[in-house]
Design a protein around this motif. Structure first.
Motif, PDB file in Angstrom:
ATOM      1  N   ARG A   1      -4.080   6.960  -5.751  1.00 60.15           N
ATOM      2  CA  ARG A   1      -5.133   6.740  -4.768  1.00 60.15           C
ATOM      3  C   ARG A   1      -6.510   6.644  -5.416  1.00 60.15           C
ATOM      4  O   ARG A   1      -7.376   5.923  -4.945  1.00 60.15           O
ATOM      5  CB  ARG A   1      -5.123   7.865  -3.732  1.00 60.15           C
ATOM      6  CG  ARG A   1      -6.076   7.611  -2.581  1.00 60.15           C
ATOM      7  CD  ARG A   1      -5.859   8.578  -1.453  1.00 60.15           C
ATOM      8  NE  ARG A   1      -6.749   8.289  -0.344  1.00 60.15           N
ATOM      9  CZ  ARG A   1      -6.536   7.375   0.579  1.00 60.15           C
ATOM     10  NH1 ARG A   1      -5.456   6.617   0.502  1.00 60.15           N
ATOM     11  NH2 ARG A   1      -7.398   7.189   1.560  1.00 60.15           N
ATOM     12  N   LEU A  21     -10.394   0.638  -3.275  1.00 59.62           N
ATOM     13  CA  LEU A  21      -9.902   0.061  -2.030  1.00 59.62           C
ATOM     14  C   LEU A  21      -9.119   1.088  -1.224  1.00 59.62           C
ATOM     15  O   LEU A  21      -9.132   1.073   0.012  1.00 59.62           O
ATOM     16  CB  LEU A  21      -9.014  -1.159  -2.357  1.00 59.62           C
ATOM     17  CG  LEU A  21      -8.418  -1.912  -1.171  1.00 59.62           C
ATOM     18  CD1 LEU A  21      -9.518  -2.595  -0.387  1.00 59.62           C
ATOM     19  CD2 LEU A  21      -7.391  -2.930  -1.650  1.00 59.62           C
ATOM     20  N   LEU A  22      -8.416   2.006  -1.901  1.00 59.20           N
ATOM     21  CA  LEU A  22      -7.616   3.000  -1.200  1.00 59.20           C
ATOM     22  C   LEU A  22      -8.478   4.028  -0.494  1.00 59.20           C
ATOM     23  O   LEU A  22      -7.987   4.773   0.351  1.00 59.20           O
ATOM     24  CB  LEU A  22      -6.676   3.689  -2.201  1.00 59.20           C
ATOM     25  CG  LEU A  22      -5.654   2.754  -2.868  1.00 59.20           C
ATOM     26  CD1 LEU A  22      -4.887   3.508  -3.923  1.00 59.20           C
ATOM     27  CD2 LEU A  22      -4.719   2.155  -1.853  1.00 59.20           C
ATOM     28  N   ASP A  67     -11.186   3.100   1.155  1.00 59.98           N
ATOM     29  CA  ASP A  67     -11.955   2.374   2.167  1.00 59.98           C
ATOM     30  C   ASP A  67     -11.495   2.806   3.552  1.00 59.98           C
ATOM     31  O   ASP A  67     -10.341   2.576   3.941  1.00 59.98           O
ATOM     32  CB  ASP A  67     -11.763   0.868   1.976  1.00 59.98           C
ATOM     33  CG  ASP A  67     -12.747   0.063   2.813  1.00 59.98           C
ATOM     34  OD1 ASP A  67     -13.374   0.647   3.709  1.00 59.98           O
ATOM     35  OD2 ASP A  67     -12.874  -1.149   2.558  1.00 59.98           O
ATOM     36  N   LEU A 122     -10.044   0.196   6.316  1.00 59.84           N
ATOM     37  CA  LEU A 122      -8.699  -0.373   6.218  1.00 59.84           C
ATOM     38  C   LEU A 122      -7.678   0.669   6.655  1.00 59.84           C
ATOM     39  O   LEU A 122      -7.757   1.843   6.269  1.00 59.84           O
ATOM     40  CB  LEU A 122      -8.401  -0.819   4.778  1.00 59.84           C
ATOM     41  CG  LEU A 122      -9.237  -1.976   4.233  1.00 59.84           C
ATOM     42  CD1 LEU A 122      -8.865  -2.238   2.775  1.00 59.84           C
ATOM     43  CD2 LEU A 122      -9.030  -3.234   5.046  1.00 59.84           C
ATOM     44  N   GLU A 130      -3.731   2.147   6.714  1.00 65.68           N
ATOM     45  CA  GLU A 130      -2.726   2.306   5.666  1.00 65.68           C
ATOM     46  C   GLU A 130      -1.824   1.083   5.609  1.00 65.68           C
ATOM     47  O   GLU A 130      -1.404   0.663   4.530  1.00 65.68           O
ATOM     48  CB  GLU A 130      -1.906   3.571   5.927  1.00 65.68           C
ATOM     49  CG  GLU A 130      -0.878   3.853   4.820  1.00 65.68           C
ATOM     50  CD  GLU A 130      -0.090   5.119   5.086  1.00 65.68           C
ATOM     51  OE1 GLU A 130       0.752   5.466   4.254  1.00 65.68           O
ATOM     52  OE2 GLU A 130      -0.325   5.737   6.151  1.00 65.68           O
ATOM     53  N   GLU A 133      -2.624  -2.030   6.282  1.00 66.75           N
ATOM     54  CA  GLU A 133      -3.341  -3.115   5.604  1.00 66.75           C
ATOM     55  C   GLU A 133      -3.386  -2.866   4.103  1.00 66.75           C
ATOM     56  O   GLU A 133      -3.163  -3.782   3.304  1.00 66.75           O
ATOM     57  CB  GLU A 133      -4.757  -3.216   6.168  1.00 66.75           C
ATOM     58  CG  GLU A 133      -4.825  -3.731   7.592  1.00 66.75           C
ATOM     59  CD  GLU A 133      -6.254  -3.731   8.119  1.00 66.75           C
ATOM     60  OE1 GLU A 133      -6.806  -4.820   8.287  1.00 66.75           O
ATOM     61  OE2 GLU A 133      -6.795  -2.630   8.348  1.00 66.75           O
ATOM     62  N   THR A 134      -3.662  -1.623   3.725  1.00 64.83           N
ATOM     63  CA  THR A 134      -3.729  -1.313   2.304  1.00 64.83           C
ATOM     64  C   THR A 134      -2.395  -1.543   1.625  1.00 64.83           C
ATOM     65  O   THR A 134      -2.320  -2.118   0.528  1.00 64.83           O
ATOM     66  CB  THR A 134      -4.176   0.144   2.111  1.00 64.83           C
ATOM     67  OG1 THR A 134      -5.402   0.361   2.804  1.00 64.83           O
ATOM     68  CG2 THR A 134      -4.357   0.463   0.651  1.00 64.83           C
TER      69      THR A 134
END
Length: 1627
Positions: free
Chosen positions: A403, A408-409, A411, A414, A416, A418-419
């Protein structure tokens, strides 16, 4: 970064044809990129355009050549008419209008091309004007790529839409009167073919790249590819060409194969592949191609089954349209099969691309569409189960370090889901690129994901760079370059973000850029050495000097661009700055800027080392060795969790371990015992929660050294990304500075001491072994601790007393470390909390000695008494040693025995700095520092020994070795005496001019002000182009005006002769009424009345026609010469006899005709009984018409034809004048351009030749400087590079340089001056010859056409005059029969009749002769008309002209002689007149003549006079002869219509000749204007820009000469001041 330079970088090394191809591609790329930045057109307009394109596409199934296949003419005609409204060619009603439409389309295309070049070459710097130009260009391109493509292609192909008619003539299918591939059609056909190909190529180029390649569902122009549109355009071009150019009857099956095959191909491209990202646009295109397939299939069914098995298939086609629209619009395509692709077994990369595109679509709608969420969840679950890779994200995403590895993780915007999908997509791209490394599309899509979703800009940029090296296609290359430009802008804007948000690729990019910088610097230095070596030759090759100089300039630009890029891409550039500064200093000899960079590099390095919150920029263990602060890197990977990867020497010194003892061991090794218990949990929690609030912040911690003593310090924690996408933790430790004696103690929850600091030994007398061997309770050492606990927990703590006896009593120890029995400390205590469990694990306590005990403590801490001292240095020359020692303040004055002048002051300063730093790191004692080899001072024993001489009462320095100074140099030195005597004033002068610094000089030389010589060339070229443009317009419009004037003159000839003929009809009718009044004709009363009415009607019609013709002549009077105009309307030369008594009046011709018409109107209304020669009006008309008026009418006809002949000759003369003027102008312009280009060439050669003024020794000096720098650079030691900055060395080098500048300068001869401009001159000569060819061609075309008309004017005159001449001859004979006393043409009537009859034969024979001579010049239409009248049966023509004539009477006319052609009918007319004259001779004054014998049955005698005057009766009875009747009938009905028809055909032929000339001139004019545009914008402007750039780059070569050399060489100095500075100011 500039967009144009970004696209142009890759073509710098190309040459030949490929260079021009790449330049064209770059131009298209630049134009498209700028247009894509503009706002896109609304969705509704796009949808409307697709509907219109469907109608246009459907027209291919309903055009005039195919609609019969539907076998339902009314319905297909209605549909065809409706669909034709969306094209252009159906709106034309003639071939001329089609030609006009052709050139209008060419004009639109040319305008679009011109605007494209205007935008691409960035010719206009005004932003507002550029915006309007871009908007106009965007509108045109959008139209070309949608609703105008097929109409314009249809217009181009319609020009050559030809076929054979029933007569086997190759004519135009739409306009059958136009023959194909003859005359001007050849030109128009070639133009249409060429521009159809150019337009197709233009459209497909923009169709391939003019779209938004990113997935943006709200953008109507967002697509996955532009190639489906290319397929559609190709299909439309092939279908249109095939349907118009190929006979359908012979190739019917092939036509249907093309229709069906093409329809299914575009269906597959537009519906199956789903290229559009905007849902509505994609639906509309799917509907369009589906309906097209539906129509094609039913067209095939109609061909084979209509009226065989089925009836009304066209109705089925119409009915099915709304049903198919509804079905396709409601249909949703679910690509579940794409989600089930096995990545390990896939063999086609397109399957991966399709799957990832679909997943991106789902990703976009995942927040708004519940179905998309379900599909994504199912796919992710299937992927997690079926993924066999160990590094599968869905399997390892819960590991601690994952993570934190990507921002990006963390953010919060977003989900989960989408990630997870983003990272799965990233792994799919990453893994599949390894399987398909040559797939450009896959790499491009991966870069889009990295930049737009994963925020890894640098890695995306690297992927695009790799894709660019795999030979991408035209559209892929554009996408790559445009995306790289966008990413580069983003990288530049994000350069200052903190390290936690920058990926490791940025550092890799910096290292690559640094290596590239070194490579460029090496290449530049080698080129510099080659440059200076060529100048040392006896005969330097200036062409080679120029070539190498340009290469060096390009390398300089690359170095500057790369340096700017390095500055933007990284924040730790001290190393690169040091290299770049030394390059500026040693190679470019810009000492000011170089020294500035070097000092800035040193200062920057010091700031980086001292900065607490510095950004860690290293990626390998070797790099941290340069870090001053103690630094350690800890791994967070699973296999090396919390293990030390590397550390620097400062850290080793701090904790007392060696690297070997620490590396690959847990970080807990040097953690206090209490922290070791929960430190692993802390790291795990940190990785799991991604809590970065402590990143880049100072925190107070404790370390444990090798002796197990704790060290208080501050830690700065950073996140370090690695190449394998893992995360490491980098920690820097900053020791705490204690201003008072203090110690630190760590205790657990029970106040048992866990660890102590080393200062506790002296302050408390406690050692670490005591703590280890036995548990020591802190509250027992300080009895009052417990009761004051809350006070110690406050910010400032509280006082506490320490008695060593308490400690000694616990251990029963003797007084080993004796301290004062009672000491007071300030005690502060803080909790140690386990953040993971939020549990208090213990406390750390700080004990700070109070003020009254500090002095005693200092004595304990410092065993030697210390006094106020200063550090001083001495230098021992013999031993070459610096001695540094601390000296009392009282003895701080330097000894006079120290020879400070032996050491350079700057070197002393640097040595002080070095020794000061060393002193602070070591103990306070005296030390000796031995210099390294390169720091050893070089003693020059010859320094300050000078050779002087007395010259002109001044002492001047000379050099024994270089005492041969040229006379020029001696003179120069004499003039510089005053400057040498007053250096301050000279310095002030230098400071106030352009030679103040190299940067100031560079700003003047490299300013992009257009040089004066280029300005002159541009002015000359612009004037020449403007004159040529004006001449072309003048030539064209004069030609059009002249052709119109000539045609008006032709019409005047026709109108004049027709007016004469109509006047003859009036006179003939008057004669007939006279004869009817005398009862000459053998008619009944009823016949006589009818005959009378006919004659009066003919007279009335002729009067009206004459009035109309007079009006037309007046309207065309501007085409008359002044003399002709005066003859017609001004000069009163026509003598009119107003009565029988001989009274005359004079009128001009027009007034005389009006007098005749007024009298004729009076006669028309008179009774028949008074219409005789005795009537004044009748006498007036007959007498005047037959004499004076007829003479002037004849002269008027002659004047009109002479006017035509004169006009044609004048026009030919005008064309000659235009040709001479154009030739003279172009030759003068060529001469001026050649002179201007020679001056440009000389200006360049002059700049290059300035290098020959540099002395040879100076050149060798510069060569050796570059060589030394290159040697040091290749060794790779920065210290060696820096050593050259010593002032001693600089002074020595400056002295050496001054000596070289005083050396003798030899005048060198050079060879191979710039030859490039010879080719420019050849090109310009060729272009101007080409332009001159246009005027020569127009002269021959116009001159040939006008000359043809001039040649045909005689035949035209005879043809137009035939009718009125034949009528006049017949009227004269009838007048003779009526009265021998009436003069004709002011002579005896009989003589006039004889002359007329003789002239009839000569007239006819001459006309036939001219016709045979001019047969090749005449239009085929007139030749056919002539043959149909003279050789074939003219009855059909006559009947078409006069409906009152029936075919039977025409066939029987002249005893069927007229139907055999005028070659028979005209001689019969002549012979009848001759026969009647012969009989007249027998009857005249011969009353005894035998009428019956002479009449031979052709007439019956009638006593007309009712008298015995047989002679008069005989003559009057001649009017009743069959010959006379036949001539009257043939003249009035047949000859009149036949010759008027022939005249009209002649005029139409001449008009067609002139129209062809107009069309030819229009086509050539448009082509010439296009050629001028191409020459000016595509050839000349780039050529002028290249010449300007060449001069700029040649000027930039001056910067290769160091400023101090420029200041000493007068020629270079004067050139810069006079030619560049003043010239630019003038410009």
């Amino acid at each position: 970064m500039d967009l144009q330079s970004n696209f142009s970088k890759r073509v710098s090394d190309r040459n030949g044809f490929q260079l021009y191809v790449d330049r064209a591609k770059n131009l298209i790329y630049i134009v498209t990129s700028q247009l894509l930045h503009e706002d896109q057109q609304p969705l509704t307009i796009n949808c409307l355009g697709i509907i219109i394109q469907y109608f246009q596409l459907t027209y291919l199934m309903f055009n005039s050549k195919i609609q019969n296949i539907w076998k339902n003419q009314p319905i297909s005609d209605a549909i065809s008419y409706f669909l034709s409204c969306f094209l252009l060619s159906p709106y034309t009603n003639s071939y001329s209008s089609l030609i006009i439409l052709l050139y209008l389309c060419i004009g639109m295309f040319t305008l679009s091309t011109m605007l494209s070049f205007f935008v691409g070459l960035r010719l206009n710097k005004r932003k507002q004007e550029n915006n309007w130009i871009k908007k106009g260009l965007k509108i045109l391109i959008n139209l070309f790529l949608s609703i105008l493509y097929l109409p314009i292609i249809d217009v181009f192909i319609s020009i050559i839409d030809c076929g054979f008619d029933e007569n086997g003539v190759y004519v135009h299918n739409q306009f059958s009167e136009q023959n194909c591939w003859v005359d001007t059609h050849i030109l128009h056909g070639i133009v249409a073919i060429v521009f159809s190909i150019l337009f197709y190529c233009y459209c497909i180029c923009f169709a391939m790249i003019y779209y938004e390649s990113r997935y943006i569902p709200t953008n109507p122009n967002s697509k996955t590819s532009g190639r489906p549109l290319i397929v559609l355009f190709t299909y439309q071009l092939i279908q249109t060409s095939f349907q118009k150019l190929v006979d359908r009857n012979n190739n019917q099956y092939f036509l249907f194969i093309l229709l069906i095959g093409g329809s299914f191909i575009i269906f597959q491209k537009f519906h199956t592949e789903l290229p559009y990202n905007q849902k509505i646009i994609q639906k509309f295109w799917s509907i369009t191609v589906t309906l097209n397939v539906w129509g094609t299939l039913l067209l095939c069914c109609s061909m084979f089954l209509e009226k065989v098995i089925f009836n009304g298939i066209i109705y089925a086609f119409i009915t099915g349209l709304p049903l198919l629209i509804l079905i396709v619009f409601r249909m949703e395509k679910l690509n579940f099969d794409l989600l089930l692709i096995n990545h390990s077994k896939v063999s086609d990369v397109q399957d991966i691309i399709n799957q990832t595109n679909y997943l991106l679509k789902l990703l976009h709608f995942i927040k708004t569409d519940s179905d998309a969420q379900i599909i994504v969840d199912g796919y992710l679950e299937i992927h997690r189960v079926t993924c066999v890779r160990e590094d599968c994200y869905l399997k390892i995403k819960n590991q601690p370090n994952i993570r934190l590895s990507n921002s990006l993780l963390r953010d919060s915007t977003l989900t989960e889901r989408e990630t997870d999908l983003i990272f799965v997509l990233g792994q799919i791209y990453y893994n599949q690129i390894k399987r398909f490394p040559e797939s450009v599309t896959l790499r491009v899509r991966y870069s889009f994901l990295l930049s737009d979703y994963m925020r890894q800009l640098q890695q995306a940029f690297n992927e695009l760079t790799q894709a660019e090296q795999i030979s991408p296609s035209f559209d892929e290359e554009f996408i790559i370059l445009r995306k790289k430009f966008i990413i580069q802008e983003q990288l530049d804007s994000f350069q200052n973000e903190n390290f936690g948000k920058v990926d490791v690729a940025s550092e890799i990019s910096f290292q690559n850029n640094y290596r590239q910088l070194v490579q460029y610097i090496e290449q530049t230095t080698l080129s510099q050495m080659e440059f200076w070596s060529i100048l040392q030759e006896d005969f330097p090759d200036l062409a080679k000097v120029y070539q190498i100089g340009q290469k060096i300039n390009k390398l300089f630009n690359l170095i500057d661009q790369l340096w700017v890029k390095i500055q933007k891409a990284s924040s730790n550039i001290s190393k690169a700055m040091r290299l770049y500064g030394q390059f500026i200093n040693d190679v470019l000899q810009d000492e000011d800027y170089g020294e500035q960079l070097l000092k800035k590099s040193e200062l920057y390095q010091q700031q980086v080392q001292q900065r607490k919150k510095q950004i860690i920029q290293f990626i390998a263990g070797d790099e941290i060795g340069f870090e001053q602060q103690a630094t350690v890197i800890v791994s967070t990977s699973m296999e090396k969790f919390a293990l030390v990867i590397t550390l620097n020497q400062s850290c080793c010194h701090l904790i007392g371990y060696t690297k070997q003892e620490i590396i690959n061991r847990k970080i807990n090794l040097f953690m206090p015992n209490l922290f070791q218990k929960f430190h692993d949990q802390y790291i795990e929690r940190f990785l799991l929660t991604s809590d970065i609030k402590n990143i880049n912040k100072d925190r107070f911690i404790f370390l444990k050294d090798k002796q197990n003593y704790i060290l208080p310090c501050y830690i700065v924690l950073r996140i370090l990304h690695t190449i394998d996408e893992n995360v490491n933790l980098a920690a820097q430790f900053i020791t705490v500075k204690a201003f008072k004696p203090s110690c630190y103690i760590i205790v657990d929850q029970e106040y048992i001491i866990d660890s102590i600091s080393a200062t506790a030994i002296q302050l408390l007398g406690i050692e670490n072994k005591h703590v280890i061997n036995k548990k020591i309770r802190f509250d027992l050492l300080f009895p009052e601790f417990i009761e004051n606990l809350t006070t110690y927990m406050t910010k400032f703590g509280g006082k506490i007393k320490y008695d060593q006896e308490n400690f000694l009593n616990q251990f029963s120890l003797s007084n080993q470390n004796t301290i004062e029995k009672q000491q007071d400390f300030t005690c502060t205590m803080r909790e140690i909390v386990n953040i993971t469990t939020n549990e208090v694990m213990g406390f750390y306590i700080k004990l700070e000695l109070c003020e009254q005990y500090i002095q005693n403590s200092k004595e304990l801490l410092l065993p030697l008494k210390q006094v106020s001292q200063n550090l001083q240095f001495k230098y021992i020359i013999n031993q070459k040693l610096y001695l540094g020692e601390f000296v009392d303040d009282n003895n701080s004055k330097l000894s006079q025995s120290i020879l400070w002048d032996q050491v350079d002051q700057s070197s002393l300063g640097s040595s002080n700095q070095i020794n000061n730093e060393t002193t602070h790191q070591e103990s306070n004692r005296r030390r000796t520092i031995r210099l390294s080899d390169h720091d050893k001072p070089v003693i020059n024993y010859a320094e300050n020994i000078r050779v002087l001489r007395l010259f002109q009462n001044q002492i001047q320095e000379i050099d024994d070795k270089d005492n041969n100074i040229s006379d020029d140099e001696e003179k120069e030195s004499v003039f510089q005496i005053q400057q040498d005597l007053n250096p301050i004033n000279d310095q002030e002068q230098v400071e106030n001019n352009i030679f103040r610094s190299r940067k100031n000089l560079e700003s003047i030389i490299t300013s992009n002000v257009t040089p004066r010589v280029i300005v002159k060339v541009k002015w000359i070229s612009n004037i020449i182009i403007l004159i040529i443009l004006i001449l072309s317009f003048i030539d064209y419009f004069i030609t059009i005006n002249q052709t119109d004037e000539i045609f008006n003159t032709i019409l005047l000839v026709k109108d004049g002769n027709l007016r004469n003929s109509e006047l003859g009809i009036i006179l003939s009718s008057i004669f007939n009424l006279q004869l009817l009044n005398k009862n000459v004709f053998n008619l009944t009363d009823d016949q006589a009345k009818i005959y009378e009415l006919d004659q009066r009607s003919n007279m009335n019609d002729s009067i009206n026609n004459v009035n109309i013709l007079n009006q037309e002549i007046v309207a065309k009077a501007s085409s008359l010469t002044q003399s002709n105009y005066d003859f017609e309307f001004s000069n009163k030369n026509v003598q009119i006899q107003v009565d029988t008594h001989g009274q005359f009046e004079y009128y001009d011709l027009n007034q005389a005709i009006q007098q005749i018409l007024s009298k004729s109107l009076a006669i028309r209304d008179k009774k028949l009984s008074i219409i005789n020669l005795e009537d004044s009006d009748v006498n007036f008309v007959i007498r005047n018409w037959l004499n004076s008026i007829q003479l002037y009418l004849k002269e008027s006809s002659n004047n009109l034809i002479d006017n035509l002949i004169q006009k044609t000759m004048e026009k030919i003369g005008i064309f000659v004048v235009l040709l001479v003027v154009s030739i003279s102008t172009i030759n003068i312009g060529l001469f001026l351009l050649i002179i201007a280009l020679i001056s440009v060439s000389r200006s360049q050669s002059e700049i290059v030749s300035l290098f020959l003024d540099i002395p040879d020794k100076t050149i060798r000096y510069l060569y050796h400087k570059s060589e030394n720098f290159l040697t040091n650079l290749q060794i790779g030691e920065d210290d060696d590079l820096m050593s050259e900055n010593d002032e001693n060395i600089d002074k020595e080098e400056n002295a050496q340089l001054q000596k070289t500048l005083k050396s003798k300068r030899t005048k060198k001869k050079y060879k191979n001056a710039n030859k490039e401009y010879r080719y420019f001159i050849y090109i310009i000569i060729f272009i101007l010859i080409l332009i001159q060819g246009y005027f020569i061609l127009t002269y021959f075309l116009s001159g040939a056409s006008i000359q043809n008309i001039h040649t045909l004017s005689s035949e035209y005159n005879l043809t137009a005059r035939t009718e009125q001449f034949y009528r006049f001859a017949e009227i004269c004979q009838r007048s003779l029969f009526y009265s021998r006393n009436m003069k004709i043409l002011e002579k005896d009537p009989y003589d006039a009749v004889v002359e007329n009859q003789d002239e009839l034969y000569s007239h006819n024979s001459y006309m036939q002769q001219l016709h045979s001579l001019n047969i090749d010049l005449l239009q085929q239409k007139f030749v056919d008309a002539f043959n149909s009248l003279y050789i074939e049966d003219p009855c059909q023509v006559v009947i078409e002209q006069d409906q009152s004539i029936d075919a039977q009477s025409c066939a029987l006319a002249m005893d069927s002689g007229f139907s055999q052609g005028l070659n028979v009918g005209v001689p019969r007319f002549f012979e009848n007149a001759r026969y009647l004259r012969t009989i007249y001779d027998q009857f005249y004054n011969n009353s005894k003549a035998n009428f019956t014998l002479l009449a031979r049955g052709f007439a019956t005698f009638k006593n007309i006079t009712k008298e015995n005057d047989n002679s008069t009766n005989f003559i009057l009875n001649l009017n009743n002869f069959l010959h006379a009747k036949e001539n009257r009938e043939i003249q009035h009905h047949y000859f009149k219509n036949a010759f008027r028809y022939l005249t009209n055909q002649f005029i139409q032929g001449l008009n067609k000749e002139l129209d062809n000339l107009k069309l030819q001139r229009l086509a050539i004019f448009i082509l010439f204007e296009v050629l001028l545009f191409v020459i000016y914008f595509l050839l000349w402007m780039p050529l002028a820009l290249k010449m300007a750039k060449d001069i700029w780059s040649t000027r930039a070569m001056i910067l290769m000469i160091p400023l101090k050399i420029i200041l000493r060489i007068r020629s270079i100095k004067d050139y810069i001041r006079n030619q560049i500075q003043e010239g630019d100011q003038d410009s």
